[in-house]
Design an enzyme around this catalytic site. Structure first.
Site, mmCIF file in Angstrom:
data_model
loop_
_atom_site.group_PDB
_atom_site.id
_atom_site.type_symbol
_atom_site.label_atom_id
_atom_site.label_comp_id
_atom_site.label_asym_id
_atom_site.label_seq_id
_atom_site.Cartn_x
_atom_site.Cartn_y
_atom_site.Cartn_z
ATOM 1 N N PRO A 5 1.479 7.772 -0.798
ATOM 2 C CA PRO A 5 2.208 8.489 -1.852
ATOM 3 C C PRO A 5 3.696 8.144 -1.970
ATOM 4 O O PRO A 5 4.395 8.819 -2.728
ATOM 5 C CB PRO A 5 2.020 9.957 -1.450
ATOM 6 C CG PRO A 5 1.927 9.916 0.040
ATOM 7 C CD PRO A 5 1.245 8.617 0.387
ATOM 8 N N CYS A 15 0.895 -1.167 0.000
ATOM 9 C CA CYS A 15 0.000 0.000 0.000
ATOM 10 C C CYS A 15 0.929 1.212 0.000
ATOM 11 O O CYS A 15 1.189 1.810 1.037
ATOM 12 C CB CYS A 15 -0.878 -0.016 1.242
ATOM 13 S SG CYS A 15 -1.987 -1.424 1.316
ATOM 14 N N CYS A 28 -1.451 4.100 11.020
ATOM 15 C CA CYS A 28 -1.427 5.358 11.772
ATOM 16 C C CYS A 28 -2.711 5.460 12.595
ATOM 17 O O CYS A 28 -3.314 6.519 12.708
ATOM 18 C CB CYS A 28 -1.214 6.568 10.868
ATOM 19 S SG CYS A 28 -2.454 6.751 9.587
#
Ligand SMILES: C[S@@+](CC[C@H](N)C(=O)[O-])C[C@H]1O[C@@H](n2cnc3c(N)ncnc32)[C@H](O)[C@@H]1O
Length: 432
Positions: free
Chosen positions: A254, A251, A372
């Protein structure tokens, strides 16, 4: 600020962005549309700062509106509410010179077609200047169901989590060791009169506490430094792939963690996947800026039949899609948009990704699971469930530098050591 006309335009834009976010739109998407309309980087920085500060302190500013307005605002007053929150943010969190903040904000009320309310805006901002904004419990910014989950998971730390999530984050940079040594870059920073400190626990990290535009940093355009929170930088240490390893970043967009791994070791053979082709283009930009190379593919990582060539990986990084509850200080609109059912869907997606990616990992290889999030359902309980259904998975302990013990993983909580809230678990696959 560039000039007074632009100053008013910045307040108008802030009011509109805030109104859209309060109606349910994403802050990132709204800013992506609003920011390019300003040529001067100071205007863009101010617009961003106002929107973030207003959302972080929203409960306090809303409390002032409730207490001070003779009539409550209605849904039709969304832009006016946005403008007032923006006005309070300038005087309170941002501590801008009151005269300029007041006159530009009152003028913005007129520009928004609210000339009849300009006097009221002026009066409310003057009152804020005189009396200050009321205090409020930062926990109130969290929806009740989410506050309850955080409090259940982290009973002793919950108050500190809510407080830290309302504060701005420091600017964390990652020095690209393939281009320049951290000590040398710090000298350049010093020569430019900017104060930054090297973090002892992270080899590439520099912390800057005064807000500034990244374009002002020496060597930024040349890829000498990138913006990346300290907690995210710890991923490269927790993963520590062997030289030349075949690495899957499942994943990747960016591309911050992929770039960090490749800056440290350009010999890695890294495949960067992301389900979102537009976000994957950002990985290409990120890697180009720092001078790193990887193979990129747009695919659902859980659908291995669609992308996997059958060769096993030595190392897999699953930086999973998650609730982002550890980075509320960077994405304050998470508190407005997150729904309880989102968490169930995310937990199911994370489990699907874990199961699928385990099948492409070589025996003896390592999978690092990262989020996160600060919710145990996405973190320690997710990994506990994975371990109970995966007999060849072995846990590899991470040391105290990676945060609190949380099941078999480690958790940093928002604000600890200046870092984001982040969970890491390192698993290896037993050899047959
Ligand atoms: C936390 S972000 C990754 C951040 C990235 N590792 C970095 O350091 O810059 C999670 C990413 O997962 C992607 N994603 C979500 N579902 C996915 C799936 N099924 N397969 C692959 N990528 C997925 C999202 O598009 C998003 O870019």
């Amino acid at each position: 600020m560039s000039d007074p006309v632009a100053g008013v335009a910045v307040r108008v834009a802030a009011a509109r962005v805030l109104a859209a976010v309060l109606r349910g739109r994403s802050l990132k998407a709204e800013l992506a549309t609003a920011l390019p309309r300003f040529d001067d980087s100071r205007d863009r920085a101010l617009l961003e700062a106002i929107c973030f500060a207003a959302l972080r302190q929203r409960t306090r500013y809303d409390a002032a509106l409730q207490a001070w307005m003779p009539k409550p605002l209605t849904a039709r007053d969304a832009e006016l509410r946005g403008l007032l929150l923006a006005g309070f943010a300038q005087l309170d969190a941002l501590q801008l010179p009151p005269h300029a903040a007041l006159s530009a904000t009152v003028e913005a009320a007129r520009a928004l077609g609210r000339s009849r309310q300009a006097g009221m805006v002026n009066a409310l901002l003057r009152r804020a200047q005189r009396e200050g904004l009321p205090a409020a419990d930062p926990a109130e910014a969290w929806p009740g169901w989410l506050r309850a989950r955080v409090s259940a998971d982290w009973p002793w730390q919950a108050a500190a989590i809510f407080a830290a999530s309302a504060e701005p984050a420091p600017l964390w940079l990652r020095v690209n060791r393939a281009r320049i040594a951290r000590a040398d870059w710090l000298q350049k920073l010093d020569a430019d009169g900017i104060e930054g400190t090297a973090d002892d626990r992270l080899a590439d990290a520099v912390r800057i506490d005064t807000p500034l535009a990244v374009s002002a940093l020496p060597g930024f355009a040349e890829g000498e430094v990138s913006v990346q929170d300290a907690a995210a930088q710890a991923v490269a240490d927790a993963l520590a792939p062997p030289a030349g390893a075949r690495v899957l970043d499942a994943c990747a967009a960016p591309g911050g963690k992929a770039a960090h791994l490749l800056e440290r070791d350009p010999s890695l053979q890294l495949l960067a996947l992301d389900v979102d082709p537009r976000r994957l283009r950002r990985v290409a930009d990120t890697l180009q800026r720092v001078g790193a190379q990887a193979q990129l593919k747009a695919a659902d990582a859980a659908d291995t039949a669609a992308w996997w060539d059958g060769r096993l990986f030595d190392v897999v990084l699953l930086d999973a899609p998650c609730s982002a509850t550890g980075i509320v200080r960077r994405q304050p609109d998470v508190l407005l948009h997150r729904r309880a059912q989102d968490i169930d869907a995310l937990v199911a997606l994370q489990a699907r990704l874990l199961d699928a990616l385990w099948t492409v990992l070589a025996p003896g290889g390592v999978l690092l699971y990262a989020t996160c999030s600060i919710l145990k359902d996405e973190n320690e309980r997710q990994i506990d469930a994975f371990l109970s259904r995966t007999p060849d998975a072995v846990t590899e302990p991470l040391d105290a530098g990676f945060g609190h013990v949380s099941g078999v993983g480690r958790q940093t909580l928002p604000g600890e050591g200046g870092r984001d809230g982040f969970f890491l678990a390192r698993l290896s696959k037993r050899k047959a």
